[in-house]
Scaffold this active site. Structure first.
Site: not given
Length: 341
Positions: A10, A81, A134, A136, A158, A199, A220, A226, A287
């Site tokens: 929340i 998460a 997600s 991802e 993740y 972002t 990077g 995306r 990454r």
């Protein structure tokens, strides 16, 4: 009687927007918060005065059972998460416990509190469960765009933890007859996004440069692409999934992609600046295993749920830049307040 919803996460970006949306829809909204002192709770109380809070922890099965028993929700939205991908490499075990095992604990809490012991569960009157999956999970994608049938190949702890939670949700639906769905959401941003995400890092960096508080922005991989949308639009899709006649999983996104470079250009243009004068590449910010391209195919959500995003990419970036300019101009330091991360 108003429908009652329980939201984990929340205090995060999505949790706050979802709570606002559900309150607007006439819901009785409860938020799960951890028991110890949490500076984010005061932000929730200020913004969402009509939300009730209940203590619980995705690391503690017993606390989740107690929370579900107390709230007696009609709907549970599991948004809690560890959601910052680079941090999942630094805290891989904790990410697995919260982002992955936390889903199992919440599903078990719902099953136990509902008295479900076999696959002969009654569909009527049961608690409906939403899992925040997600994009991802797709990782090293097999096809573009990605839909509900695209195989997963996650490229971070993740992403792996989210895939675990996603398949668990499917298994509880198929094994116990629970109304359990996953929303496979692509990147969704807002002025409430944590400052560690690219972002917000970009829009905050642009605002600092515009106000003379910084002289450069270090980034990077500028070529990663995306599918970016507005978080306020995406939480509406979450509610729609739980109103459907049958539990199914849905991909939620715009169907369009932009590169980090295009994000940078749009943000600097919103502030009337030339990005090439200020952006510096930094290899250390790449990454360990990059995800190069994510693009949604949201056709199923459009056809079955009637969901469409309302805010464009350009509008979203301008909204975030304007918000950060206001924050800094008012003397606030967003990097010292990660309430919505």
């Amino acid at each position: 009687m108003a429908r009652r919803a329980l939201i984990t996460g929340i205090t995060g970006q999505d949790g706050s927007y979802l709570a606002e949306h559900l309150l607007d829809q006439g819901y009785d909204v409860w938020g799960l918060v951890r028991g110890q002192a949490n500076p984010r709770v005061s932000r929730v109380r200020r913004l969402l005065q009509d939300v009730k809070l209940v203590r619980g922890d995705l690391l503690d099965q017993g606390s989740l059972i107690s929370a579900v028993e107390r709230v007696q929700p009609d709907e549970v939205y599991n948004l809690g998460a560890i959601s910052f991908v680079p941090m999942s490499w630094e805290q891989a075990e904790l990410t697995a416990e919260v982002t992955g095992m936390g889903v199992l604990r919440m599903l078990e809490a719902i099953r136990v509190c509902s008295g479900i012991t076999s696959s002969r569960a009654s569909a009527s009157g049961q608690i409906r469960f939403y899992q925040a999956s997600s994009s991802e999970m797709f990782g090293q994608v097999r096809e573009t765009p990605q839909n509900e049938r695209t195989p997963f190949h996650p490229r971070s702890p993740y992403g792996v933890a989210k895939a675990y939670g996603h398949f668990l949700t499917q298994n509880y639906r198929e094994s116990y007859g629970m109304f359990a769905v996953s929303g496979i959401l692509f990147n969704h941003e807002s002025p409430r996004r944590g400052t560690e995400f690219v972002t917000r890092k970009v829009t905050l960096g642009v605002a600092r440069i515009k106000l003379g508080l910084a002289s450069e922005l270090r980034l990077g991989n500028l070529e990663a692409r995306r599918d970016w949308g507005y978080a306020g639009d995406y939480v509406q899709a979450m509610r729609l999934m739980l109103q459907a006649g049958a539990p199914e999983d849905y991909v939620i996104g715009t169907g369009h992609t932009q590169s980090v470079r295009e994000l940078v250009v749009a943000a600097f243009e919103a502030a009337g600046l030339d990005w090439e004068r200020y952006v510096v590449g930094d290899q250390a910010l790449h990454r360990p295993a990059e995800v190069d391209l994510l693009c949604a195919d949201p056709k199923k959500a459009r056809v079955q749920l009637g969901w469409e995003p309302a805010v464009t990419f350009e509008q979203l970036v301008a909204m975030m830049v304007e918000s950060d300019l206001r924050l800094l101009s008012d003397g606030n330091d967003p990097e010292q307040d990660t309430s919505w991360s």
